[in-house]
Design a protein around this motif. Structure first.
Motif, PDB file in Angstrom:
ATOM      1  N   GLY A 282      47.716  -6.178 -36.002  1.00  0.00           N
ATOM      2  CA  GLY A 282      47.816  -6.530 -34.702  1.00  0.00           C
ATOM      3  C   GLY A 282      47.215  -5.777 -33.527  1.00  0.00           C
ATOM      4  O   GLY A 282      47.242  -4.459 -33.914  1.00  0.00           O
ATOM      5  N   VAL A 294      53.639  -0.114 -31.735  1.00  0.00           N
ATOM      6  CA  VAL A 294      53.051  -0.151 -32.979  1.00  0.00           C
ATOM      7  C   VAL A 294      54.292   0.174 -34.058  1.00  0.00           C
ATOM      8  O   VAL A 294      54.613  -0.592 -35.153  1.00  0.00           O
ATOM      9  CB  VAL A 294      51.888   0.805 -33.478  1.00  0.00           C
ATOM     10  CG1 VAL A 294      51.737   0.919 -34.953  1.00  0.00           C
ATOM     11  CG2 VAL A 294      50.791   0.299 -32.841  1.00  0.00           C
ATOM     12  N   MET A 304      54.507  -7.142 -38.533  1.00  0.00           N
ATOM     13  CA  MET A 304      53.181  -6.859 -38.780  1.00  0.00           C
ATOM     14  C   MET A 304      53.014  -6.119 -40.144  1.00  0.00           C
ATOM     15  O   MET A 304      53.947  -5.143 -40.303  1.00  0.00           O
ATOM     16  CB  MET A 304      52.637  -6.214 -37.713  1.00  0.00           C
ATOM     17  CG  MET A 304      52.057  -7.186 -36.540  1.00  0.00           C
ATOM     18  SD  MET A 304      51.028  -8.510 -36.902  1.00  0.00           S
ATOM     19  CE  MET A 304      52.296  -9.815 -37.577  1.00  0.00           C
ATOM     20  N   CYS A 307      49.248  -2.214 -37.579  1.00  0.00           N
ATOM     21  CA  CYS A 307      48.875  -2.747 -36.106  1.00  0.00           C
ATOM     22  C   CYS A 307      47.859  -1.428 -35.868  1.00  0.00           C
ATOM     23  O   CYS A 307      47.758  -0.197 -36.395  1.00  0.00           O
ATOM     24  CB  CYS A 307      49.988  -2.435 -34.927  1.00  0.00           C
ATOM     25  SG  CYS A 307      50.900  -3.947 -35.164  1.00  0.00           S
TER      26      CYS A 307
END
Length: 555
Positions: A282, A294, A304, A307
């Motif tokens: 991401g 993050v 995620m 990132c």
């Protein structure tokens, strides 16, 4: 389960679900990679034809910027159909062929999903703006004007001006974090989330190996539409928006990075987990607390996989202190997380120019920076042309395509300078990118001289150095998957160790145009070769040349 029992339960040919950790991902900007039909614009068949270059480079995956149907107001980041290919780039069949060829070459394919906003030409928005009571009326972010007719709040667009645009049909404002032609989707609406997850499945079923998620922290807005507070001038940072943009004057508490995003990312990850060995990275656009976000988005193994923030995409010159401070900040913010580092991409000035304005030996500088990037803890994104040492192109105003640059010219020249076509052949028309008399952006003469054909096989070239170091990285897993610990040095020296299992590799860099002496740390070290840097040493004394590097293994 014991280690031996777990290994026995996992077939030897099972897909590697951890392939992304430490992977090198090559970013392709499709308009500028390779034109296969002579119209001056790159396309999917062109990408397929050039995949052997990426395989020979040694990258593990490609990330392909948007190729979906689009009015191209923001060159594909304004999507009008999420489940097709724009005719400019080809067809779904062409994409299937790209996937097949990439997988034959051992390359994973990640595509760019733009889910925070769509084009104003998307059928969803056309229906949404038609009235206040249609089935998709709440699929975008709409609000009444204030009593005086002004926008609902003070939110600003990254592309300049208010983040609100008046629509005379609904007699309301709609929100747009970017261009007025890029209305923001309302992810507070569960139907919108479901539609986005369905289009994610569409591409997974088509064989993609993962996604790059554009502007991942822009998915949700504050339901109460509260004003953003002013940001102290000392905290302003120009990495999310250029310094000339008043976007940097606000602390963006309410228009992005909202807590509701966590639950949606969990839903998104659950969809990815329906398929084997899928990964997602991401883009976190937040200058004030990017690494903190993050950390939130990559923790727990249920959001995620990784990132990236803008720390190494910022204009500030890279120094040993910045490298160390950024890694420490990430470790503190995301102890469970994983990051994907990049020095360049399609939105920022190429790093050789951004940081090397005063550097005379640009090639030597590019080689040293590549070794730093490729030996950081985390995964890595390489932007097309970076492996050639390309500098930022100087584009005349008459040739500008980027609305961002046109808006803020000449103080900010936009993103066209990093998006010019890839030079393949130093002797060919349009550097081998196209047979067209005119390409969508001009190819600078200095780029043509750095074409792949001029560098391939030349051991002194930037391209061959990238190839060498990527091979070196693969033969030393500590460089891709290991932990990192920094050693006490004085600038311009940067030194750290990468540890993985029983292996420790020492990485030392001279980040200056002058030679610098240093000594090996205590312990027994085996000097490593194959990385492309020649560094004289005698006993424990090392003489690092300008923009030099040194690598050794603890024995």
């Amino acid at each position: 389960m014991s280690i031996s029992a777990e290994a026995a339960a996992t077939p030897s040919n099972a897909p590697d679900r951890d392939w992304w950790r430490g992977a090198v991902i090559y970013q392709i900007y499709p308009r500028s990679f390779q034109d296969s039909n002579g119209d001056g614009i790159g396309d999917l068949k062109g990408i397929t034809a050039r995949l052997p270059h990426i395989a020979a480079l040694g990258a593990d995956a490609v990330w392909i910027s948007p190729f979906f149907p689009s009015p191209m107001k923001d060159f594909g980041y304004d999507v009008s159909n999420y489940i097709d290919v724009d005719p400019m780039f080809g067809t779904l069949s062409d994409f299937d062929g790209l996937i097949a060829e990439a997988h034959r070459l051992g390359i994973k394919v990640m595509i760019d999903l733009v889910m925070s906003h769509s084009s104003d030409q998307h059928p969803w928005f056309i229906e949404s703006r038609s009235s206040r009571f249609n089935p998709k009326a709440d699929w975008y972010v709409w609000s009444d004007a204030k009593p005086d007719g002004s926008p609902p709040n003070n939110w600003l667009s990254i592309f300049g001006g208010s983040a609100w645009h008046w629509d005379p049909t609904r007699m309301q404002y709609y929100m747009h974090n970017f261009l007025t032609s890029q209305p923001d989707l309302n992810l507070h609406n569960a139907e919108v989330q479901d539609a986005l997850l369905d289009l994610t499945r569409f591409w997974l079923k088509r064989g993609v190996d993962g996604f790059r998620l554009d502007t991942i922290n822009f998915y949700f807005h504050d339901k109460e539409l509260r004003d953003n507070p002013a940001l102290d001038p000392s905290r302003r940072n120009a990495s999310t928006a250029p310094a000339v943009n008043p976007y940097n004057f606000q602390e963006h508490l309410y228009d992005k990075s909202r807590p509701e995003n966590i639950d949606f990312l969990k839903r998104f990850r659950a969809v990815l987990n329906e398929f084997p060995a899928i990964a997602a990275v991401g883009e976190v656009g937040d200058s004030q607390r990017g690494l903190e976000i993050v950390g939130e988005y990559t923790s727990g193994g249920d959001k995620m996989h990784m990132c990236y923030a803008f720390e190494f995409l910022a204009p500030d010159v890279l120094t040993p202190a910045r490298v160390e401070e950024t890694q420490h900040a990430f470790a503190a913010a995301a102890p469970e997380g994983w990051v994907c580092w990049a020095f360049s991409n399609h939105d920022v000035v190429r790093h050789v120019s951004r940081w090397g304005q005063e550097v005379l030996d640009r090639d030597g500088y590019a080689k040293m920076l590549s070794a730093i990037l490729l030996s950081q803890r985390g995964s890595v994104c390489i932007y097309q042309g970076e492996e050639l040492g390309l500098t930022e192109a100087d584009i005349a105003y008459a040739d500008l395509q980027d609305p961002y640059g046109i808006q803020f010219w000449p103080e900010f020249k936009g993103r066209d300078g990093c998006r010019t076509p890839m030079p393949w052949d130093a002797q060919a028309l349009q550097a081998g990118f196209s047979t067209a008399e005119r390409t969508w952006l001009p190819i600078p003469v200095e780029h043509q001289l750095k074409a792949v054909s001029a560098q391939y096989g030349d051991p002194a070239s930037v391209l061959e150095q990238y190839r060498r170091f990527l091979a070196f990285r693969k033969t030393n897993p500590a460089l891709s998957k290991g932990e990192i610990s920094f050693l006490a040095t004085e600038e311009p020296l940067l030194a750290y160790e990468r540890q993985y299992g029983n292996e420790t590799i020492l990485c030392m860099f001279n980040m200056s145009p002058n030679s610098s002496s240093t000594a090996l740390p205590d312990g027994n070290w085996e000097v490593l070769e194959g990385h492309g840097f020649e560094t004289p040493f005698e006993g424990r004394q090392i003489e690092l040349p300008a923009w030099g590097a040194f690598f050794a293994r603890h024995v």
